[in-house]
Design a protein around this motif. Structure first.
Motif, PDB file in Angstrom:
ATOM      1  N   CYS A  48     -70.450  65.722  74.566  1.00  0.00           N
ATOM      2  CA  CYS A  48     -69.560  64.470  75.275  1.00  0.00           C
ATOM      3  C   CYS A  48     -68.243  64.546  75.418  1.00  0.00           C
ATOM      4  N   ILE A  52     -59.511  58.363  77.533  1.00  0.00           N
ATOM      5  CA  ILE A  52     -58.632  57.559  76.737  1.00  0.00           C
ATOM      6  C   ILE A  52     -58.748  56.097  77.121  1.00  0.00           C
ATOM      7  N   VAL A  56     -62.083  55.599  73.529  1.00  0.00           N
ATOM      8  CA  VAL A  56     -61.556  56.862  72.788  1.00  0.00           C
ATOM      9  C   VAL A  56     -62.573  57.174  71.503  1.00  0.00           C
ATOM     10  N   PHE A  57     -62.887  56.121  71.054  1.00  0.00           N
ATOM     11  CA  PHE A  57     -63.629  56.311  69.773  1.00  0.00           C
ATOM     12  C   PHE A  57     -65.361  56.321  69.758  1.00  0.00           C
ATOM     13  N   TYR A  59     -67.061  59.025  69.764  1.00  0.00           N
ATOM     14  CA  TYR A  59     -67.728  59.860  68.935  1.00  0.00           C
ATOM     15  C   TYR A  59     -67.868  59.267  67.586  1.00  0.00           C
ATOM     16  N   ASN A  60     -67.376  58.033  67.038  1.00  0.00           N
ATOM     17  CA  ASN A  60     -67.880  57.473  65.896  1.00  0.00           C
ATOM     18  C   ASN A  60     -69.082  56.796  66.039  1.00  0.00           C
ATOM     19  N   LEU A  62     -71.819  57.743  68.681  1.00  0.00           N
ATOM     20  CA  LEU A  62     -72.895  58.790  69.050  1.00  0.00           C
ATOM     21  C   LEU A  62     -72.804  59.746  68.015  1.00  0.00           C
ATOM     22  N   ALA A  66     -68.569  66.551  70.453  1.00  0.00           N
ATOM     23  CA  ALA A  66     -67.805  65.799  71.313  1.00  0.00           C
ATOM     24  C   ALA A  66     -66.306  66.520  71.377  1.00  0.00           C
ATOM     25  N   VAL A  67     -65.671  66.027  72.457  1.00  0.00           N
ATOM     26  CA  VAL A  67     -64.113  66.527  72.738  1.00  0.00           C
ATOM     27  C   VAL A  67     -63.305  65.221  73.214  1.00  0.00           C
ATOM     28  N   GLU A  68     -62.145  65.474  72.891  1.00  0.00           N
ATOM     29  CA  GLU A  68     -61.410  64.286  73.452  1.00  0.00           C
ATOM     30  C   GLU A  68     -60.303  64.667  74.694  1.00  0.00           C
TER      31      GLU A  68
END
Ligand SMILES: Cc1ncc(C[n+]2csc(CCOP(=O)(O)OP(=O)(O)O)c2C)c(N)n1
Ligand code: SF4
Ligand SMILES: [Mg+2]
Lengths: 252, 354
Positions: A48, A52, A56-57, A59-60, A62, A66-68
């Motif tokens: 994933c 921004i 942005v969250f 990943y909290n 799913l 993940a990478v931001e």
């Protein structure tokens, strides 16, 4: 003991309190992504690329790698990631400020190159995270904190219709605009996601799903009024439908 | 002597071949002079030699973010550009440093500020060695002065990037990029990714999911991450290297890097042949800076002259290195003008005799 579970979330959805506002559609969009990944058996192969904005969250919520990405750059990050891992499923999840303003070049060129990635585009016609400023998708007349008297076409231009642009590019395999304002439309949205994701899995190419979504907080509406606004104001300007499907003969 | 075959190539090609030898499998870039030979070479060779990926990006912004993505996947990836393009990459480099992602960025430095010119310059020293983007971070910086070093340093750059999980900058310049020299290609031992499989994202099959990010909002989290980064930068100091030439009995030590270091070496050789007691320290790593080497020389009572093709940037690091013991004079050769070894005779003699 007598309680019977009648509705549950797929395992990929992390069970935790949400940070999204009441009536926000990001949670619905996350859930649809989670359901489709689960049904397609992709959870362990998914990468994933977050963006921004309020999401942005992601990943909290799913349970996938993940990478931001920096603001607007998710399609470029996804390009690099997919090129490094051709056998994995790579998707970006982006808001309208992220994708249609600062990241316009990245989304257009990733689509035009036909990168084998999938893009979930959540269009709530406003910069949600930063507090409700005018977005490239803000409708003429709509009030935002940087256009308190409403968007003015002469001064600010008109709202950008992204699906029309992405659907018109040679590299796009699938492009559809859906809405999250009603049960019927949410069902349709899930089908669209599945279609776009399949295009990546079977190697056809770039998939794009725009979801018209509510931001009740910055629209200063209750969730029901926000759903009504999508139906009465957004859908007439952002028509729902398939803008490109290379698996169909002739383009719509 | 080695029987290895030498080839006669441009520095830009040496950099490209060095990257391939280092096992690079992903290249992303956008055209800009004077580094265009690199993407042109790799557009075919990346696939042919390493079965890798080449993408001509829509901008340097996109190229650097593609690098970020490939790095997150644990791939050996790179981008190359020249000064204005590297300015555009800074946000992504900052994210990579904050997220601890390895990647190699080559800057074939041209004249600035603004569009400047396409000639050689060392004007990007500050941008390269002070992080360059926002936030408290550093990138390792290698500075080739010859085509062979261009080749060798690419191999080193990839190794350092993975060793420290950090972006590595190779700061070349138009002279190094555009000149042709004999280069001896060599193949390093199998690439060591220093356990990248334990942090990269490649699908969470049979393990916990992984997250690569630079956002730290929880109480104390960002302070912790900054402390973690600072201790990593401290550990990096062990990588500082310099080419120390004729310094033993020197009264004046010239400090110069990259192509200018190479040109000054010729000047120093000539002055030595005339019996002048002058030496040269040519930093090979700009961050970490070889401060210990300079400090040891300062303790021996040597005087210093820093020569750069800019208006005075590395001289700050030389002064910091010898602070409390010595100082450094500065001679700047303006970017926009190609120097020869004769150009440095007068300034060196002046400071020798001072
Ligand atoms: C380079 C950069 N510029 C600006 C910002 C500030 N910023 C954070 S989120 C955001 C807008 C997000 O809006 P949108 O993409 O529509 O997402 P939403 O919150 O509405 O879901 C902005 C401008 C940033 N993080 N980085
Ligand atoms: S500000 Fe808007 S987009 Fe952000 S969480 Fe709240 S409702 Fe959702
Ligand atoms: Mg938005």
């Amino acid at each position: 003991m007598s309680e019977k579970l009648v509705f549950d979330a797929p395992e990929i959805m992390i069970d935790r309190p949400t940070h999204y506002c009441p009536g926000c559609h990001h949670g619905v969009a996350h859930r649809l992504v989670g359901e489709v990944l689960t049904e397609m058996g992709l959870v362990d192969d998914t990468l994933c690329v977050g963006s921004i904005g309020c999401s942005v969250f992601i990943y909290n919520y799913l349970d996938v790698d993940a990478v931001e990405a920096p603001h607007g750059r998710a399609p470029a990050v996804a390009t690099g990631l997919k090129r490094a891992h051709k056998d994995k499923f790579v998707f970006t999840y982006q808001g309208d400020g992220d994708l249609a303003s600062i990241g316009l070049a990245e989304i257009v060129h990733a689509a035009n190159r036909g990168e084998k990635i999938s893009v979930v585009f959540v269009n709530n016609t406003v910069y949600g995270m930063t507090g409700g400023q005018m977005a490239p998708t803000t409708l003429v007349g709509q009030k935002a904190t940087t256009c308190p008297d409403g968007r003015c076409a002469e001064e600010h231009g008109q709202a950008i219709r992204m699906s029309e642009i992405i659907g018109g590019l040679g590299g796009t395999a699938y492009c559809e605009r859906v809405s999250l304002d009603s049960v019927k439309n949410i069902r349709r949205a899930k089908k669209a996601l599945r279609k776009a994701f399949e295009m990546q899995v079977n190697g056809t190419g770039f998939g794009f799903v725009e979801m018209l979504s509510a931001c009740p907080t910055n629209w200063k509406m209750d969730p029901i009024a926000a759903n009504t606004r999508i139906k009465e104001e957004m859908i007439p300007y952002f028509p729902l439908g398939v803008f490109k499907d290379v698996t169909k003969d002739g383009e719509e | 002597m080695s029987e290895k075959k030498r080839i006669f190539i441009k520095g830009n090609e040496a950099i490209s071949r060095g990257a391939l030898a280092a096992g690079c499998t992903c290249y992303f870039g956008y055209p800009i002079t004077p580094q265009n030979d690199i993407p042109e070479f790799l557009s075919t060779e990346m696939a042919a030699v390493n079965n890798g990926e080449f993408v001509q990006a829509e901008s340097e912004v996109a190229a650097a973010n593609m690098l970020l993505g490939a790095a997150a996947g644990g791939a050996r990836a790179m981008t190359t550009s020249s000064s204005p393009g590297v300015s555009l990459m800074q946000e992504a480099i900052s994210y990579m440093a904050g997220s601890e992602l390895p990647g190699v960025i080559v800057n074939v430095n041209r004249g600035g500020p603004g569009l400047g010119d396409i000639g050689s310059s060392q004007g990007d020293y500050f941008q390269s060695t002070r992080g360059g983007g926002h936030g408290d971070y550093r990138t390792l910086v290698l500075a080739p002065g010859t085509c062979q070093e261009g080749y060798d340093m690419m191999i080193e750059a990839f190794d350092l990037a993975f060793k420290y999980r950090n972006p590595v900058l190779v700061l070349a310049d138009a002279i190094v990029g555009q000149m042709k020299e004999p280069v001896t290609p060599w193949e390093p031992k199998a690439a060591d990714n220093h356990g990248a499989e334990d942090w990269c994202i490649d699908g969470a099959k049979g393990r916990e999911k992984r997250l690569l990010k630079s956002l730290f909002l929880e109480d104390g989290a960002l302070a912790g991450q900054n402390r973690n980064l600072q201790s990593k930068y401290e550990a990096m100091q062990a990588e500082a290297r310099a080419d120390v030439f004729e310094c033993d009995d020197a009264e004046l030590v010239v400090v110069a890097f990259g192509s200018i270091g190479r040109i000054v070496k010729s000047t120093v050789r000539r002055l030595r042949s005339e019996g002048k007691k002058v030496g040269l320290v040519r930093p090979l790593t700009l961050y970490p800076f070889p401060s210990e080497v300079l400090r040891d020389l300062a303790k021996q009572g040597k005087r210093f002259l820093t020569i750069e093709q800019n208006c005075g940037q590395m001289v700050d690091d030389v002064r910091l290195s010898v602070r409390g013991i010595a100082d450094s004079e500065f001679h700047g050769h303006m970017p926009g003008d190609l120097p020869g070894s004769d150009d440095f005779l007068a300034p060196i003699i002046k400071h020798l005799e001072d």
